[in-house]
Design an enzyme around this catalytic site. Structure first.
Site, PDB file in Angstrom:
ATOM      1  N   THR A 132      63.441  87.127   3.473  1.00  0.00           N
ATOM      2  CA  THR A 132      62.460  87.050   2.381  1.00  0.00           C
ATOM      3  C   THR A 132      62.921  87.895   1.202  1.00  0.00           C
ATOM      4  O   THR A 132      63.416  89.004   1.403  1.00  0.00           O
ATOM      5  CB  THR A 132      61.095  87.585   2.873  1.00  0.00           C
ATOM      6  OG1 THR A 132      60.853  87.085   4.197  1.00  0.00           O
ATOM      7  CG2 THR A 132      59.974  87.169   1.946  1.00  0.00           C
ATOM      8  N   GLY A 170      71.506  84.271  -8.630  1.00  0.00           N
ATOM      9  CA  GLY A 170      71.582  85.536  -7.905  1.00  0.00           C
ATOM     10  C   GLY A 170      72.909  85.707  -7.199  1.00  0.00           C
ATOM     11  O   GLY A 170      73.497  86.797  -7.219  1.00  0.00           O
ATOM     12  N   ASN A 225      71.606  85.842   1.129  1.00  0.00           N
ATOM     13  CA  ASN A 225      72.120  84.471   1.176  1.00  0.00           C
ATOM     14  C   ASN A 225      72.610  84.159   2.588  1.00  0.00           C
ATOM     15  O   ASN A 225      73.545  84.788   3.066  1.00  0.00           O
ATOM     16  CB  ASN A 225      73.271  84.341   0.165  1.00  0.00           C
ATOM     17  CG  ASN A 225      73.615  82.908  -0.126  1.00  0.00           C
ATOM     18  OD1 ASN A 225      73.406  82.029   0.715  1.00  0.00           O
ATOM     19  ND2 ASN A 225      74.148  82.653  -1.301  1.00  0.00           N
ATOM     20  N   GLY A 257      56.335  84.181   9.373  1.00  0.00           N
ATOM     21  CA  GLY A 257      56.385  83.137   8.360  1.00  0.00           C
ATOM     22  C   GLY A 257      56.879  81.828   8.926  1.00  0.00           C
ATOM     23  O   GLY A 257      57.618  81.088   8.260  1.00  0.00           O
ATOM     24  N   PHE A 258      56.458  81.523  10.141  1.00  0.00           N
ATOM     25  CA  PHE A 258      56.994  80.330  10.825  1.00  0.00           C
ATOM     26  C   PHE A 258      56.427  79.031  10.280  1.00  0.00           C
ATOM     27  O   PHE A 258      56.867  77.961  10.657  1.00  0.00           O
ATOM     28  CB  PHE A 258      56.777  80.437  12.351  1.00  0.00           C
ATOM     29  CG  PHE A 258      55.332  80.499  12.764  1.00  0.00           C
ATOM     30  CD1 PHE A 258      54.574  79.337  12.898  1.00  0.00           C
ATOM     31  CD2 PHE A 258      54.736  81.732  13.019  1.00  0.00           C
ATOM     32  CE1 PHE A 258      53.242  79.403  13.282  1.00  0.00           C
ATOM     33  CE2 PHE A 258      53.401  81.806  13.390  1.00  0.00           C
ATOM     34  CZ  PHE A 258      52.643  80.640  13.524  1.00  0.00           C
ATOM     35  N   HIS A 272      74.310  74.567 -10.827  1.00  0.00           N
ATOM     36  CA  HIS A 272      73.060  74.324 -10.110  1.00  0.00           C
ATOM     37  C   HIS A 272      72.288  73.188 -10.761  1.00  0.00           C
ATOM     38  O   HIS A 272      72.543  72.813 -11.908  1.00  0.00           O
ATOM     39  CB  HIS A 272      72.196  75.585 -10.088  1.00  0.00           C
ATOM     40  CG  HIS A 272      72.639  76.594  -9.079  1.00  0.00           C
ATOM     41  ND1 HIS A 272      73.636  77.506  -9.341  1.00  0.00           N
ATOM     42  CD2 HIS A 272      72.243  76.813  -7.792  1.00  0.00           C
ATOM     43  CE1 HIS A 272      73.817  78.252  -8.262  1.00  0.00           C
ATOM     44  NE2 HIS A 272      72.989  77.854  -7.306  1.00  0.00           N
ATOM     45  N   MET A 321      61.534  77.361   5.604  1.00  0.00           N
ATOM     46  CA  MET A 321      62.610  78.025   6.328  1.00  0.00           C
ATOM     47  C   MET A 321      62.151  78.377   7.732  1.00  0.00           C
ATOM     48  O   MET A 321      62.895  78.229   8.696  1.00  0.00           O
ATOM     49  CB  MET A 321      63.054  79.285   5.568  1.00  0.00           C
ATOM     50  CG  MET A 321      63.813  79.010   4.281  1.00  0.00           C
ATOM     51  SD  MET A 321      65.400  78.168   4.554  1.00  0.00           S
ATOM     52  CE  MET A 321      66.381  79.534   5.198  1.00  0.00           C
ATOM     53  N   GLY A 378      56.391  78.218   7.005  1.00  0.00           N
ATOM     54  CA  GLY A 378      57.086  77.809   5.776  1.00  0.00           C
ATOM     55  C   GLY A 378      58.277  76.900   6.062  1.00  0.00           C
ATOM     56  O   GLY A 378      58.616  76.649   7.216  1.00  0.00           O
ATOM     57  N   LYS A 432      66.725  74.471 -11.778  1.00  0.00           N
ATOM     58  CA  LYS A 432      66.813  75.923 -11.552  1.00  0.00           C
ATOM     59  C   LYS A 432      66.610  76.629 -12.876  1.00  0.00           C
ATOM     60  O   LYS A 432      67.362  76.407 -13.818  1.00  0.00           O
ATOM     61  CB  LYS A 432      68.166  76.296 -10.948  1.00  0.00           C
ATOM     62  CG  LYS A 432      68.315  77.785 -10.626  1.00  0.00           C
ATOM     63  CD  LYS A 432      69.640  78.064  -9.913  1.00  0.00           C
ATOM     64  CE  LYS A 432      69.832  79.529  -9.649  1.00  0.00           C
ATOM     65  NZ  LYS A 432      68.883  80.083  -8.653  1.00  0.00           N
TER      66      LYS A 432
END
Lengths: 231, 231, 231, 231
Positions: free
Chosen positions: C88, C153, C115, C8-9, C143, C13, C11, C147
């Site tokens: 993920t 979470g 997290n 997932g490089f 937040h 993150m 995206g 959100k």
């Protein structure tokens, strides 16, 4: 519809101001000014020389230029009958006096704004009321470790606004992670009041710019500080 | 049942300790010590002289006496096989060394407690862990305007516990209304962690005293700081 | 030198992880995995199919892919002897059980990380210690108004970590301006302890990713939560 | 010199008011009223019956009596030409209307004060200004675990003062240690403003009582809330 000319439209703040004008129903961009800008950089007329700018070409002159240009820019705006909203730093006390004299004589609105953050400006306005009932006060300002000066300009300005005959202690915290935050702490008998302001993002300045543009149309003198035009 | 003798039972803290022992199912008051107290001031034996106190008359010696008496008191407690919980300030470094040597030789528990506030002690314990991940740290301590010294003892102690090779800034706020509060601020890349402690009332020390009495029964050496006996 | 493959490089993150590896002296990017990426998107080998990835091609598999891919990805990593750091979301409880069983059987490190914020993770770790002395606790999480879910979470996870036999109240503040912040408030007799965490910026996750990469080399089982690998 | 009569001078608040009058150079205690008090309980005249109190015996009537007495007391004060400062709770809406009508007809100052804490009152006054610029707002109130009702009266009152057409969320924290605290959080684009108030001690009410006594001399109508007489 308020007609606006933007000086320094190529900088970080300038570009955000263009965006703000674009999104606002009651603002109209009529020109830009920047000595070295491409003349087709905007969809409207771009001026490279102050002398070329026509009289009353706009209602409001937004200045986010350079410390070395801001005085000449503001002077030109006033001479051409355009109300300056001055966001650029670097004006000397005697330059401020000159601009003030001219604006007041012409009965033309002019705004020198050290801080466009509404939360910072409101904090100061509210603190000036609180200090009447809680004269014991200290300031904590927290900024990113990269900020080299301490105390912050806002903290020093707050202190001058609140201080009567005594010194208000200012504590400067410099840590990574933090952005720009300030707390004003008031202590009384058995109780405390605290006003805190957090700036999380540069976008926070635009509501203050919009407010300045709208309010300057209703003043006819030189005013320093957004807190003095808040209701 | 842990047997307790209280030195300085007539003072503010001493009286609260009597109350604590009275309310606790696992503590028993066996004696009091105070040079000038009435011998019938308590329902148990009151001693006016250190020499008169029998060996092992109690398991634990709680000391809330005077800076001028605390060393002699603690020494006597250790000599008589009673574990001292020292809440009185004023011990000199060389006196602490002596007490430490004796306690360790006798393998008798001894606790020097600069701060009985569990929230303050936990704050320091937790901060010592946090500083490993967030080495950039500053301290803000807020106390009542009547507090003459600054920084507070707790803030200075916290700084020594956290500091590696660099100085930790301490900001001291002194305002009416405030009681005793401390914040430890850690800054990292794009984030911050804050640990705050509020002492609202002197009653907050008693859970720490109770903890000290219970824990000292399980240690066999001299320990400084309640945070070092927390799990 | 720890060899890393990034799933997932492409995206948000993922790109930051590439940057992190690039800047770190002890990490080496050896490959990328993304089903639809250009094979020349990186300076190293890019795989479009899981089956094509060689056994033990890397020490650590960083996964910032999609909820629909994360299980198959993590399974493949373990089968190929590569330690997965799973960032993920979207794993089902039974999928977590499967991965756990395989990692533990193989004695291969595997990290499921809800997290990556070090301040959030430390906050939880410290709070678990504090709750032993201050069992009365409430959580406030603040937040951005955008959100949609509440409580967050992290707040729910914190509550499960702290709760013994009783419910911990969670207060969810949703306002513009705010980013991601949480306070855990502990109350005791006459005192209070507060642990607060502020996430100001997405960049705050990278120190946590770096920590995960380094620590996973020293564990040989499936672990959930960065707080369980902090010292 | 403002002449004061105190109704309910034997209660906790009443006794503090006697002390306040005693310490203030511009206040003079002229009488006390309490149905069952000893007539020699004060150094001045003590009345046991409302009917016995002479007209205009004082400038100001301070009422810290009982919910069941407050209406009749306040009515009597107004009838006798004495300005009532009403600190007792329990007035019904229709009783408030009656008192208001009488005070306004007589052009006599009357103050109904739900909260004498200057920091709480200022907080509300300042928040009413802030909400004009930051309409997104939430309230957090923190009180001791012993407080049975939630949200607090001050929080509910604050919400009604700030709310335009929408509901303001109130979060109620109930923990041991805490006394009485409230935060009003305002969020804007990229920034936040917070006003916090801490009541550490009952003594914090006396500056508000003193302010009420001084200000009531300069108003000639019924006013609710100390924030409406602050400058």
């Amino acid at each position: 519809m308020i007609k606006v000319i933007v000086a320094g439209f190529e900088g970080k703040m300038g570009r955000q101001v263009l965006d703000l004008i674009n999104k606002s129903d009651d603002f109209e961009l009529v020109a830009g000014y920047a000595p070295h800008a491409q003349t087709n950089a905007l969809s409207v007329k771009v001026y490279n020389e102050l002398a070329a700018i026509p009289k009353k070409v706009a209602d409001v002159w937004i200045d986010f230029s350079l410390p070395t240009s801001v005085y000449q820019n503001s002077l030109t705006a006033l001479e051409k009958g355009i109300r300056p909203v001055i966001g650029t730093t670097g004006l000397q006390p005697e330059q401020i006096s000159s601009l003030q004299k001219i604006a007041n004589q012409q009965k033309l609105g002019a705004l020198l704004v050290p801080n466009f953050s509404l939360s910072a400006v409101l904090m100061i306005k509210l603190a000036k009321q609180a200090v009447q009932y809680f004269p014991e006060v200290e300031i904590i300002e927290l900024h990113n470790a990269r900020k080299v000066d301490a105390p912050s300009g806002t903290a020093k300005y707050t202190a001058t606004q609140l201080a009567g005959d005594k010194e208000i202690p200012i504590h400067s915290v410099r840590l990574p992670g933090y952005i720009a935050h300030q707390e004003i702490l008031f202590g009384g008998i058995g109780e405390a009041l605290t006003i805190r302001q957090d700036s999380f993002d540069r976008s926070s300045f635009m509501p203050g710019v919009a407010l300045a543009i709208r309010k300057i149309m209703h003043i006819n003198q030189f005013v320093t500080g957004l807190e003095n035009i808040l209701e």
